[in-house]
Design a protein around this motif. Structure first.
Motif, short mmCIF file in Angstrom:
data_model
loop_
_atom_site.label_atom_id
_atom_site.label_comp_id
_atom_site.label_asym_id
_atom_site.label_seq_id
_atom_site.Cartn_x
_atom_site.Cartn_y
_atom_site.Cartn_z
N ASP A 1 0.82 -1.21 0.00
CA ASP A 1 0.00 0.00 0.00
C ASP A 1 0.85 1.26 0.00
OD1 ASP A 1 -2.44 -1.43 0.09
OD2 ASP A 1 -2.11 -1.80 2.23
N GLY A 2 2.02 1.21 -0.62
CA GLY A 2 2.90 2.39 -0.67
C GLY A 2 3.26 2.73 -2.10
N PRO A 3 4.08 3.76 -2.27
CA PRO A 3 4.49 4.17 -3.62
C PRO A 3 5.53 3.19 -4.19
CG PRO A 3 4.79 5.94 -1.97
CD PRO A 3 4.59 4.65 -1.23
N LEU A 4 5.90 3.40 -5.44
CA LEU A 4 6.84 2.52 -6.14
C LEU A 4 8.27 2.70 -5.63
CD1 LEU A 4 7.50 0.55 -8.46
CD2 LEU A 4 7.70 2.53 -9.97
N VAL A 5 8.90 1.57 -5.35
CA VAL A 5 10.33 1.54 -5.00
C VAL A 5 10.98 0.47 -5.87
CG1 VAL A 5 12.02 1.09 -3.18
CG2 VAL A 5 9.84 2.15 -2.59
N ILE A 6 12.13 0.80 -6.43
CA ILE A 6 12.89 -0.22 -7.16
C ILE A 6 14.35 -0.15 -6.74
CG2 ILE A 6 13.01 1.35 -9.18
CD1 ILE A 6 13.36 -1.24 -10.90
N ASN A 7 14.91 -1.32 -6.48
CA ASN A 7 16.33 -1.40 -6.13
C ASN A 7 17.02 -2.35 -7.10
OD1 ASN A 7 18.40 -0.75 -3.84
ND2 ASN A 7 18.74 -2.89 -4.40
N ILE A 8 18.15 -1.91 -7.61
CA ILE A 8 18.94 -2.80 -8.48
C ILE A 8 20.33 -2.95 -7.90
CG2 ILE A 8 20.03 -3.01 -10.77
CD1 ILE A 8 17.47 -2.04 -11.98
N THR A 9 20.80 -4.19 -7.84
CA THR A 9 22.19 -4.48 -7.50
C THR A 9 22.84 -5.02 -8.77
OG1 THR A 9 21.57 -5.04 -5.24
CG2 THR A 9 23.75 -5.75 -5.98
N LEU A 10 23.98 -4.47 -9.12
CA LEU A 10 24.66 -4.86 -10.35
C LEU A 10 26.02 -5.45 -10.02
CD1 LEU A 10 24.01 -4.69 -13.37
CD2 LEU A 10 25.18 -2.50 -13.43
#
Lengths: 314, 314
Positions: free
Chosen positions: B132-141
């Motif tokens: 129920d929250g806004p969009l979060v995206i995490n990328i590990t490269l």
């Protein structure tokens, strides 16, 4: 709140980089620099995100930050255990609610570092943000396979015996889900004792009734029969439902369906059963017929459906 | 919204695993299994999180998911470029708003896979949550250093010449910050041409006036003099402030302070200047005196403070 750089500098000082000689450059550059592992060993990579209101109660970030940090690290460590690997280093990203962000950050960091240190794992990098939303933490963990090789979900064979590493169910009702115990030591012992006889393994996050299906699917579409009376029911289930007045199908339903046990489920060559360490629980057998069944005390085998507990309570 | 497993299965089919022969097991097990790199090469690890309302406008997740996915991958690729490395594989975690979660997920995935494919990088794992929250995206490269070695922030020496890879400033006012171009090719060329003469490098996310300080600090407390007239001002700055009626200090302030240029800043041995490729910009020199100064057209050198533009507009 202090600047991002101050927070990162504070963490950098707390990190025990001696946990791994493989970390050449840790926190504080564009990338961490990780030395090659021992010759020929492959890397194991996993990532898990915990979000407020889903993995921990909405509004609990300030009070529970230490436990959230510890759990975020533990669930990733559990994935490395599920491959019988050894964790090396972690990368943590956080989105911090603006209110109390400094306190949340330092408690979160303390929790995840405490858990990482227990398993000689270092924090080698991360990303810190504050925002007008709830707490989000993501951890990516980098580990190495054991000399005997990684244990995948695929590899189970008909006739394999199915084991779990501990009692199941009641993790949410008791709050136990906040204190998962990554079974890294046991996983290493199993691999050492069984070698290639350890055919497939997974850690139980969605419940045995759901996670075992991943092994069955990845192993080419197999099935399993679980023995209802052999499934170890966690005391937390008994505490929650009342020990005396509930039938076995209710208890088994919770053991198979509750989730977040973070015990290991593994399938072994039946010829290797004598090599197993103490304290684990045989729960069933792998079958060629592609169905997940439960054998009840009356001898009948019934299909096990996802969401087992609701199914049985209807 | 379809189940998490369906979403993951859909992504699994889109991933071009042929991008890297190093990925032995990608999406779909407890961990990804990554083969050892070429003998002796070290791994480069970086992680970046983008959150709604901070890195992209609140409420824009549905319309901008493709661009958000692309940017999330690009900013991580830029960190690998800053080490003169080669990206190998990525791990993406998302927290999806419940409304439109399926559309957001598929567009986000399309964006990050498009960007990854441009640089022969594979998605090898991730974690999907809706909340129920806004969009979060995490990328590990995960990347590998070049044969010549990783280029760190530390390593600059007094007398080194400072360069940037392109014009700076106006990234936010123009929306250019959504389309960062990871300078992987240029970084590889620089390392090949300059070898150990490429002393230190960073990618510009916070603005040259801020990020250069990381090089100065990590290199043991050095300073720099930037030449105001040599700093390449991006056309987006001129469009935003009006080209004709603004003094140089305003333009330089925006070039040094706006941020999210994702160009490279690097310091080289002055003897190697003839080896440099075309199209880059010499902007200053490293000094022993630990101050970041700007030399103005009248010959005067003045301290450059963080938040330079506000400073000058006072």
């Amino acid at each position: 709140m202090p600047g991002e750089f101050d927070l990162i500098e504070a963490i950098r000082k707390q990190v025990k980089s001696q946990n791994s000689s493989l970390i050449e450059t840790g926190i504080g550059d564009d990338c961490a620099v990780i030395r090659p592992g021992p010759t020929g060993l492959r890397w194991l990579m996993t990532t898990d995100m915990l979000v407020e209101g889903r993995h921990f109660p909405m509004g609990s970030a300030s009070e529970m930050a230490y436990q959230i940090g510890r759990k975020a690290m533990a669930v990733n460590l559990s994935d490395i255990a599920a491959m019988a690997g050894k964790p090396v280093c972690a990368f943590a990203s956080v989105a911090l609610p603006r209110e109390n962000s400094e306190k949340i950050f330092s408690e979160l960091a303390r929790g995840l570092l405490d858990e990482a240190n227990r398993f000689e794992t270092s924090l080698a990098g991360g990303d810190t943000n504050s925002w007008d939303g709830p707490l989000v933490i993501n951890i990516t963990l980098m580990g190495l396979e054991s000399a005997g090789g990684a244990v995948l979900r695929k590899g189970a064979k008909p006739g394999d015996l199915i084991f779990v590493s501990g009692p199941l169910g009641g993790s949410f009702s008791s709050g136990r889900h906040f204190r998962p115990e990554p079974r890294l030591k046991l996983a290493g012992e199993l691999k050492l004792a069984l070698g290639d006889g350890l055919h497939a393994m997974i850690d139980l996050s969605d419940g045995l009734g759901g996670d075992l299906r991943h092994i069955l699917k990845e192993s080419g579409g197999l099935g399993a029969i679980l023995d209802a009376q052999s499934i170890p029911i966690h005391q937390d289930v008994l505490n929650a439902v009342g020990e005396l007045d509930k039938p076995l199908d209710i208890l088994v339903g919770k053991a198979l369906g509750d989730g977040e046990d973070f015990e290991l489920c593994f399938c072994i060559d039946p010829d290797k059963v004598a090599e197993l360490p103490e304290g684990i629980h045989q729960v069933g057998i792998i079958t060629e017929a592609p169905m997940l069944m439960v054998r009840w005390p009356d001898g009948q085998c019934k299909d096990w459906e996802l969401g087992g507990f609701d199914h049985f309570s209807k």
